[in-house]
Design an enzyme around this catalytic site. Sequence first.
Site, mmCIF file in Angstrom:
data_model
loop_
_atom_site.group_PDB
_atom_site.id
_atom_site.type_symbol
_atom_site.label_atom_id
_atom_site.label_comp_id
_atom_site.label_asym_id
_atom_site.label_seq_id
_atom_site.Cartn_x
_atom_site.Cartn_y
_atom_site.Cartn_z
ATOM 1 N N LYS A 148 0.816 -1.218 0.000
ATOM 2 C CA LYS A 148 0.000 0.000 0.000
ATOM 3 C C LYS A 148 0.854 1.274 0.000
ATOM 4 C CE LYS A 148 -0.696 0.070 5.031
ATOM 5 N NZ LYS A 148 0.085 1.287 5.265
ATOM 6 N N THR A 149 1.964 1.269 0.782
ATOM 7 C CA THR A 149 2.820 2.460 0.811
ATOM 8 C C THR A 149 3.417 2.718 -0.567
ATOM 9 O OG1 THR A 149 3.370 2.001 3.123
ATOM 10 C CG2 THR A 149 4.786 3.554 1.954
ATOM 11 N N ASP A 205 -3.619 7.320 4.553
ATOM 12 C CA ASP A 205 -3.132 5.963 4.820
ATOM 13 C C ASP A 205 -3.742 5.456 6.128
ATOM 14 O OD1 ASP A 205 -1.701 3.634 4.577
ATOM 15 O OD2 ASP A 205 0.186 4.477 5.288
ATOM 16 N N GLU A 206 -3.779 4.125 6.307
ATOM 17 C CA GLU A 206 -4.304 3.500 7.531
ATOM 18 C C GLU A 206 -5.686 4.060 7.873
ATOM 19 O OE1 GLU A 206 -2.871 1.017 8.560
ATOM 20 O OE2 GLU A 206 -0.706 1.180 8.271
ATOM 21 N N GLN A 235 -7.281 -5.006 9.889
ATOM 22 C CA GLN A 235 -6.161 -4.574 10.727
ATOM 23 C C GLN A 235 -6.532 -3.389 11.626
ATOM 24 O OE1 GLN A 235 -2.036 -4.920 8.939
ATOM 25 N NE2 GLN A 235 -3.230 -4.760 7.054
ATOM 26 N N ARG A 278 2.843 -10.681 10.474
ATOM 27 C CA ARG A 278 4.170 -10.058 10.605
ATOM 28 C C ARG A 278 5.263 -11.021 10.149
ATOM 29 N NH1 ARG A 278 2.473 -5.826 9.787
ATOM 30 N NH2 ARG A 278 0.551 -7.010 9.506
#
Length: 689
Positions: free
Chosen positions: A32-33, A219-220, A250, A607
Amino acid sequence: MIDITQLNVPQRTATTTIDGPLMLLAGAGTGKTRVITYRIAHMLDRGIPADQIVALTFTNKAAREMNTRLTELVGGRSKNVLLGTFHSYCIKILRRYHEQAELSANFGLAGTSDQIELVRKSIEELGWTAYIKPAAAHHRISQAKNQLISPDDINQLARDQSFVDPAMMTEIYKLYERQLRLNRVIDFDDCIFRTVHLLNLHEDVRQDITLRHRRFLVDEFQDTNFSQLRILELLAKDHRHLCVVGDDDQSIYSWRGAMPETLIKFEEIFPEALQITLDQNYRCTNVILDGANSVIVNNPKRKPKKLWSESRGQEKIAIANPVDDVAEARHVAQKILAWRGRGLGPDQIGILYRANSQARALELALREHRVPYRVFGGQSLFEKKEIKDVLSYLRLVGDPDHRLSFWRIINLPARGLGLKSLEAIESASIKAHCSPFEALEKGLVDLPHRSQEAASKFCDQIRSLHLPKLEHPEQVADLTRRIIKTFALEQEYRQKAGSVQQASYKLETLRQLPDWLAGVAEPLAKEGAFGWKDFMDSLSLGDEPPQRDQKNQQPAVSLMTIHAAKGLEFPLVFLVGVEEDLIPHKNSLEDRAIDEERRLFYVAMTRAKIKLYLSHCQERQVGRQRLERNPSRFIQEIPAEVTELEGEDTAASQQTTQQRQAATNEKLGSLRSLLKSGFREAGSDPQHR
């Protein structure tokens, strides 16, 4: 022109669709980044001015990473892109339009501990110290501001037995607001709260901002709350060029006011929004993803997505059931040694847990096995007393009118100013309509001779340290060292420390602080926004300060809570304490809370890049008690075909608590029989032994 051929099809679509509202559902590890930075670069290629673009995220660390990637992609063309956190963006708005927001030009930002102290003073003034704790009242006020609720309407908050009557909270809330105004500061939640009110009440301000800032990326997005969503609605409702990037799977910060429902509300506000899903994972193996997908699918009311990967790794998810937390820690340490023997560095390993208290046994085991490690989390650096003291000096040097800082350090080190002297300073300040520092400096306070000498010296020292202008980060480091030396702070903490070890810790923290603060200043200097106010705001809004020199740090295993691990990844991950009452936590028994605990477990699983270890103990030390434990319900949601059981205690893990108790009783019965038979064979009478 940037090359977008290396992006996959959904990523390319998201990058090139720059007009109108867009919702990008980006699963864990789906890039996504990368898409956000490519999207900004594509806008610049299309001729959109950089200063029209605003990219918002939720931590300074994430903003720094995004800025680094964008600079690598387009170089200096990104210099005027406004990239930062929601709160830092709103601070800029409030400073620009401070008159319309009814704030002083030099308003400050109160840190968390300062906010709680002001709440405590409000409760004391009302005489209600026996009825409510300051931290609980502060949390309630924060909840209200996140939902844009004023003091008179606080009864709109859902009732909770852990909080006092709404009528009492109304009075505490009102008095707290008066305390903030008296000290010319706002709190963290006010950054959003006051910006919403500014935009609602002043249409000219809203239009002025929307004319300058016409392209928003967030973002987020799953971590936004009601008030943040309202800001986006107000600023994007005319041009509607808004891209939100998030993953409801998330969303793990409801205790901070975040709502996974913001994705649904976004669709209600912008019904024409295009939705694109990123589901190709570039981090984990399909084995790990199959396990994570099977867990998260049990949550209702989620946006459907199933992550997949081209990775061919076949390492199964290992599940161990050690006897207790000590055995669990040793199991982790031994596995780490085995993987290091296979060439994996310690900095490629993460140990995750639900609560910071779980770290103690792990630290002991890692030391025993000589495994280098670093613990993240726990008490924030900026919440340590010695750091807060130095920062108060720094703030007062930059802004002598900063009241909270003045009161914190006026008698540190002791200057012979007793309670009567402090009350005299406050009285003179109110009478002269000036700050306490100004009242003291101008001699408006009637003090005893020795106290007056000490106060005058203090004012002279503060003025002598003042820098009219900050130009480079090394000035901050140098100024911090001068403050520590001028006010003999090392000697102060050495004398006041409870032990030699405690003094050593405090002095080491002080010695590291100048470089840490210069690390905070570096990105501001690069952005061309380096001044006293920008620097002080970044300290109040920021995460832990970045390390300036990490080259000399020894590679180490990372220990942290699952919440702290959000956004990170490790080839090898150990998730310990996967037990009922830990994850899901014992305080999370409602359906909605269980859903968030499942999301937390899902975040922890994703993770891991190559190998994931889960462990749950048969017994665990909880406080002074040893309690029997049961495996987390989430383990049962992982398909058996992607897991493997390991360790000598695996068989025991399949037993119920009753079966283990029966086995224990049987062993005790056999031992008693053996002892009795032994006594008889020896011709001994146990009563005479």
